[in-house]
Design an enzyme around this catalytic site. Structure first.
Site, short mmCIF file in Angstrom:
data_model
loop_
_atom_site.label_atom_id
_atom_site.label_comp_id
_atom_site.label_asym_id
_atom_site.label_seq_id
_atom_site.Cartn_x
_atom_site.Cartn_y
_atom_site.Cartn_z
N GLY A 194 -56.06 35.56 -1.71
CA GLY A 194 -56.42 36.86 -2.26
C GLY A 194 -57.15 36.88 -3.59
O GLY A 194 -57.91 37.81 -3.86
N GLU A 219 -52.68 35.87 -9.99
CA GLU A 219 -52.53 36.44 -8.64
C GLU A 219 -53.44 37.65 -8.51
O GLU A 219 -53.73 38.33 -9.51
CB GLU A 219 -51.08 36.93 -8.47
CG GLU A 219 -50.14 35.88 -7.92
CD GLU A 219 -50.12 35.88 -6.40
OE1 GLU A 219 -51.15 36.15 -5.76
OE2 GLU A 219 -49.04 35.60 -5.86
N ASP A 220 -53.83 37.95 -7.30
CA ASP A 220 -54.55 39.21 -7.03
C ASP A 220 -53.59 40.38 -7.15
O ASP A 220 -53.85 41.37 -7.82
CB ASP A 220 -55.19 39.15 -5.64
CG ASP A 220 -54.22 38.65 -4.56
OD1 ASP A 220 -53.12 38.16 -4.90
OD2 ASP A 220 -54.56 38.74 -3.37
N ASP A 252 -46.11 41.54 -5.62
CA ASP A 252 -45.30 42.52 -4.90
C ASP A 252 -43.82 42.22 -5.21
O ASP A 252 -43.30 42.64 -6.24
CB ASP A 252 -45.70 42.35 -3.43
CG ASP A 252 -44.98 43.28 -2.47
OD1 ASP A 252 -45.65 44.11 -1.86
OD2 ASP A 252 -43.77 43.14 -2.32
N GLY A 280 -42.68 39.26 -6.07
CA GLY A 280 -42.63 38.20 -7.06
C GLY A 280 -42.21 36.86 -6.47
O GLY A 280 -42.16 35.86 -7.18
N THR A 296 -43.76 34.80 -4.51
CA THR A 296 -44.82 33.77 -4.60
C THR A 296 -44.85 33.18 -6.00
O THR A 296 -44.88 31.96 -6.19
CB THR A 296 -46.18 34.38 -4.24
OG1 THR A 296 -46.08 35.06 -2.99
CG2 THR A 296 -47.26 33.31 -4.14
N LYS A 335 -47.06 45.80 -8.08
CA LYS A 335 -46.30 46.93 -7.51
C LYS A 335 -44.91 46.88 -8.15
O LYS A 335 -44.02 46.17 -7.66
CB LYS A 335 -46.18 46.77 -6.00
CG LYS A 335 -47.50 46.85 -5.25
CD LYS A 335 -47.22 46.77 -3.76
CE LYS A 335 -48.45 46.39 -2.97
NZ LYS A 335 -48.12 46.00 -1.60
N ASP A 356 -56.38 41.22 1.92
CA ASP A 356 -56.64 41.38 3.35
C ASP A 356 -55.50 42.06 4.09
O ASP A 356 -54.37 42.12 3.62
CB ASP A 356 -56.83 40.00 3.99
CG ASP A 356 -55.49 39.26 4.10
OD1 ASP A 356 -54.78 39.15 3.08
OD2 ASP A 356 -55.14 38.82 5.21
N ARG A 402 -61.30 41.58 3.13
CA ARG A 402 -61.42 40.93 1.82
C ARG A 402 -62.74 41.22 1.13
O ARG A 402 -62.82 41.23 -0.10
CB ARG A 402 -61.29 39.41 1.98
CG ARG A 402 -59.92 38.93 2.41
CD ARG A 402 -59.80 37.44 2.18
NE ARG A 402 -58.70 36.86 2.92
CZ ARG A 402 -57.42 36.84 2.51
NH1 ARG A 402 -57.11 37.39 1.36
NH2 ARG A 402 -56.50 36.30 3.25
P1 IMP Z 1 -45.01 38.50 -3.30
O1 IMP Z 1 -44.67 37.07 -3.12
O2 IMP Z 1 -44.13 39.41 -2.51
O3 IMP Z 1 -45.10 38.92 -4.76
O4 IMP Z 1 -46.43 38.72 -2.64
C1 IMP Z 1 -47.57 38.32 -3.28
C2 IMP Z 1 -48.69 37.96 -2.33
O5 IMP Z 1 -48.73 38.82 -1.20
C3 IMP Z 1 -49.98 38.18 -3.07
O6 IMP Z 1 -50.50 36.92 -3.40
C4 IMP Z 1 -50.88 38.90 -2.12
O7 IMP Z 1 -51.81 38.00 -1.60
C5 IMP Z 1 -50.00 39.39 -1.01
N1 IMP Z 1 -49.88 40.87 -1.10
C6 IMP Z 1 -48.93 41.57 -1.73
N2 IMP Z 1 -49.12 42.90 -1.61
C7 IMP Z 1 -50.25 43.02 -0.85
C8 IMP Z 1 -51.00 44.17 -0.39
O8 IMP Z 1 -50.67 45.35 -0.62
N3 IMP Z 1 -52.11 43.89 0.33
C9 IMP Z 1 -52.52 42.62 0.62
N4 IMP Z 1 -51.86 41.53 0.20
C10 IMP Z 1 -50.74 41.73 -0.54
MG MG Z 2 -52.10 36.06 -2.58
#
Ligand code: IMP
Ligand code: MG
Length: 174
Positions: free
Chosen positions: A45, A98-99, A102, A104, A106, A130, A158, A164
């Site tokens: 992303g 990170e892009d 959400d 956290g 990752t 978020k 995506d 993308r």
């Molecule tokens: P986390 O591990 O839940 O924080 O998710 C983070 C990863 O999920 C990011 O690197 C994004 O690539 C992907 N992601 C989180 N939210 C979205 C979204 O709304 N659209 C697309 N990709 C997302």
């Molecule tokens: Mg990502």
């Protein structure tokens, strides 16, 4: 606009995104002036965000891409490493980008992996966060903008591999 089976609507224009990225670039120039900066960007992303960001910066950071995957469709899942760190980051100032963050999950996983390499400092930044979903102790030092808890795509992000290349940010229509 339709992407695969879902309808999306514009949430942020190209100009708004551009100004968020410019602000982040100047903050990083100030923060890391005179330091050996390595940006670790998380694929897939972040590829558009980070390529715009580093070209707006006055500093010339090293840029490394790692690949972690967590999203399946429109939901956050288990984090998997797909491309590991091979470069030397010991004693360098590392900024993980990170892009969008959400839950956290990752970022927690990446932080565990990179701490073992003993960087001089380790900070985190994201273009979008978020906050309603964020559930981690990791402190985000650089945040472009907070978003409501909606699935988004475009500007590198995506939905099942599509969307993308869109220049605006779109949100899922409810
Ligand atoms: P986390 O591990 O839940 O924080 O998710 C983070 C990863 O999920 C990011 O690197 C994004 O690539 C992907 N992601 C989180 N939210 C979205 C979204 O709304 N659209 C697309 N990709 C997302
Ligand atoms: Mg990502």
């Amino acid at each position: 606009m339709k992407v695969l089976d879902k309808e999306f609507e514009v949430m942020m224009t190209q100009e708004e995104i551009d100004s968020l990225v410019s602000d982040l670039a100047s903050k990083l120039d100030t923060e890391y002036q005179g330091k050996d900066l390595v940006i670790v960007a998380i694929l897939n992303g972040s590829f558009i965000f980070v390529s715009d960001l580093v070209r707006k910066m006055k500093l010339d950071p090293e840029v490394i891409f790692l690949k972690y995957k967590s999203y399946k469709g429109t939901r956050s899942g288990e984090v998997k490493v797909q491309l590991e760190l091979e470069d030397d980051i010991e004693d360098k100032h590392v900024l993980i980008l990170e892009d969008i963050v959400d839950t956290g999950k990752t970022i927690v996983r990446i932080s565990q992996d990179l701490k073992e390499h003993e960087p001089a400092s380790l900070k985190y930044g994201t273009l979008f966060l978020k906050p309603d979903c964020y559930n981690s102790e990791v402190e985000l030092s650089f945040i472009g903008k907070e978003l409501p808890n909606k699935f988004v795509l475009g500007y590198g992000m995506d939905y099942n591999g599509k969307g993308r290349s869109l220049n605006e940010l779109y949100q899922l229509k409810d």
